[in-house]
Scaffold this motif. Sequence first.
Motif, PDB file in Angstrom:
ATOM      1  N   GLY A  64       0.748  -1.249   0.000  1.00 10.32           N
ATOM      2  CA  GLY A  64       0.000   0.000   0.000  1.00 10.32           C
ATOM      3  C   GLY A  64       0.776   1.294   0.000  1.00 10.32           C
ATOM      4  N   LEU A 110      -2.727  -7.150   0.133  1.00 10.53           N
ATOM      5  CA  LEU A 110      -3.863  -6.234   0.026  1.00 10.53           C
ATOM      6  C   LEU A 110      -4.540  -6.037   1.380  1.00 10.53           C
ATOM      7  CD1 LEU A 110      -5.493  -7.387  -3.341  1.00 10.53           C
ATOM      8  CD2 LEU A 110      -4.284  -5.235  -2.923  1.00 10.53           C
ATOM      9  N   GLU A 111      -4.631  -7.108   2.173  1.00  7.10           N
ATOM     10  CA  GLU A 111      -5.224  -6.995   3.504  1.00  7.10           C
ATOM     11  C   GLU A 111      -4.376  -6.106   4.401  1.00  7.10           C
ATOM     12  OE1 GLU A 111      -8.206  -7.972   4.373  1.00  7.10           O
ATOM     13  OE2 GLU A 111      -8.519  -8.803   2.375  1.00  7.10           O
ATOM     14  N   SER A 128      -2.468  -3.712   3.327  1.00  8.21           N
ATOM     15  CA  SER A 128      -2.658  -2.368   2.808  1.00  8.21           C
ATOM     16  C   SER A 128      -3.957  -1.753   3.325  1.00  8.21           C
ATOM     17  CB  SER A 128      -2.655  -2.394   1.275  1.00  8.21           C
ATOM     18  OG  SER A 128      -2.852  -1.109   0.739  1.00  8.21           O
ATOM     19  N   LYS A 129      -5.033  -2.527   3.296  1.00  8.14           N
ATOM     20  CA  LYS A 129      -6.323  -2.018   3.772  1.00  8.14           C
ATOM     21  C   LYS A 129      -6.242  -1.542   5.215  1.00  8.14           C
ATOM     22  CE  LYS A 129      -9.208  -5.052   0.890  1.00  8.14           C
ATOM     23  NZ  LYS A 129     -10.165  -6.190   0.924  1.00  8.14           N
ATOM     24  N   ARG A 159      -6.933   6.420   3.837  1.00  3.52           N
ATOM     25  CA  ARG A 159      -7.266   5.033   3.499  1.00  3.52           C
ATOM     26  C   ARG A 159      -8.545   4.963   2.669  1.00  3.52           C
ATOM     27  NH1 ARG A 159      -8.379   2.187   8.394  1.00  3.52           N
ATOM     28  NH2 ARG A 159      -7.954   4.019   9.681  1.00  3.52           N
ATOM     29  N   GLN A 205      -9.250   2.164  -3.249  1.00  2.00           N
ATOM     30  CA  GLN A 205     -10.021   0.925  -3.393  1.00  2.00           C
ATOM     31  C   GLN A 205      -9.052  -0.223  -3.680  1.00  2.00           C
ATOM     32  OE1 GLN A 205     -12.917   1.410  -6.531  1.00  2.00           O
ATOM     33  NE2 GLN A 205     -13.239   3.564  -6.005  1.00  2.00           N
ATOM     34  N   HIS A 206      -9.221  -1.354  -3.006  1.00  2.00           N
ATOM     35  CA  HIS A 206      -8.319  -2.494  -3.172  1.00  2.00           C
ATOM     36  C   HIS A 206      -9.018  -3.627  -3.923  1.00  2.00           C
ATOM     37  CE1 HIS A 206      -6.505  -0.347   0.259  1.00  2.00           C
ATOM     38  NE2 HIS A 206      -5.371  -0.884  -0.140  1.00  2.00           N
TER      39      HIS A 206
END
Length: 290
Positions: free
Chosen positions: A112, A146-147, A149-150, A186, A190-191
């Motif tokens: 991210g 990705l998780e 990063s979120k 954040r 969008q992921h």
Amino acid sequence: MTPLDYEFLRKLLKERSGLDLSSDKQYLVESRLLPVARRTGLAGITELVQKMKSGAEALTSEVVEAMTTNETFFFRDKIPFDHLRDAILPALIQSRANRRSLRIWSAASSTGQEPYSIAMCLREYGPALSGWRIEIVATDLSQEVLEKSKAGLYSQFEVQRGLPIQLLVKYFTQLGEVWQLSADIRGMVQHRQLNLLQDFSHLGKFDVIFCRNVLIYFDQETKGAIFERLAKVLEPDGTLILGAAESVVGITDTFRPSQERRGLYQLNPARGARPVGAAMPLGLKVVAAR
């Protein structure tokens, strides 16, 4: 790891992720996959390969993730973000004045730092983008990164790499030994999980595409195919940003490099007509009202 094991892994990784390993990268494979083998109670790479051959799809996905997760940090290489602020955004603000919206894609976004650097750059741009609809799409092959990063949680080491102290203070909150990025930043990103080897036309059109430090792992044919697909999702006057060690030269004529701004590429006019009202060439410096 036997030569046959290595050849199996090379073929599998190229098919699943596009990663093109040379014949002398056994050390890299061992360093990344031995921890995977140990976590699953296997003695080594040979047993890992045997289990993958037996149809262990979850393990295969874990192996692909381990081999394709690459290093990243905030405002990596700095220059592309300077170009975004000084040339790309001023030009797009002029050409998108009627619709007042921007879409930016961070391909191979990892944990991210790149999409969030883009988001902070846009937030810092000031009143010129006030009221605009901004979409930043971050994609990666690995669901695990990705998780992370979120969540927007980063260690002290991670926030010290490339992130200016004023942005750390402004946009992060310290939670014990980690720092969390603000919900506002954040929320700008969008992921989505995505494999660049597959069709990505469903993502829609973008004004700017960051596709940095990922194509260097692919062979020439794969790079060419990805460039063709990138061209289809880039607006006619949009900008593609590649890594410092990457180029379209000798691979495709779909894009042309900016003559004055390293790492920036636009669609080649010879491959299609540029629309009326398109953004000015990025070789020209524009000063935006602040």
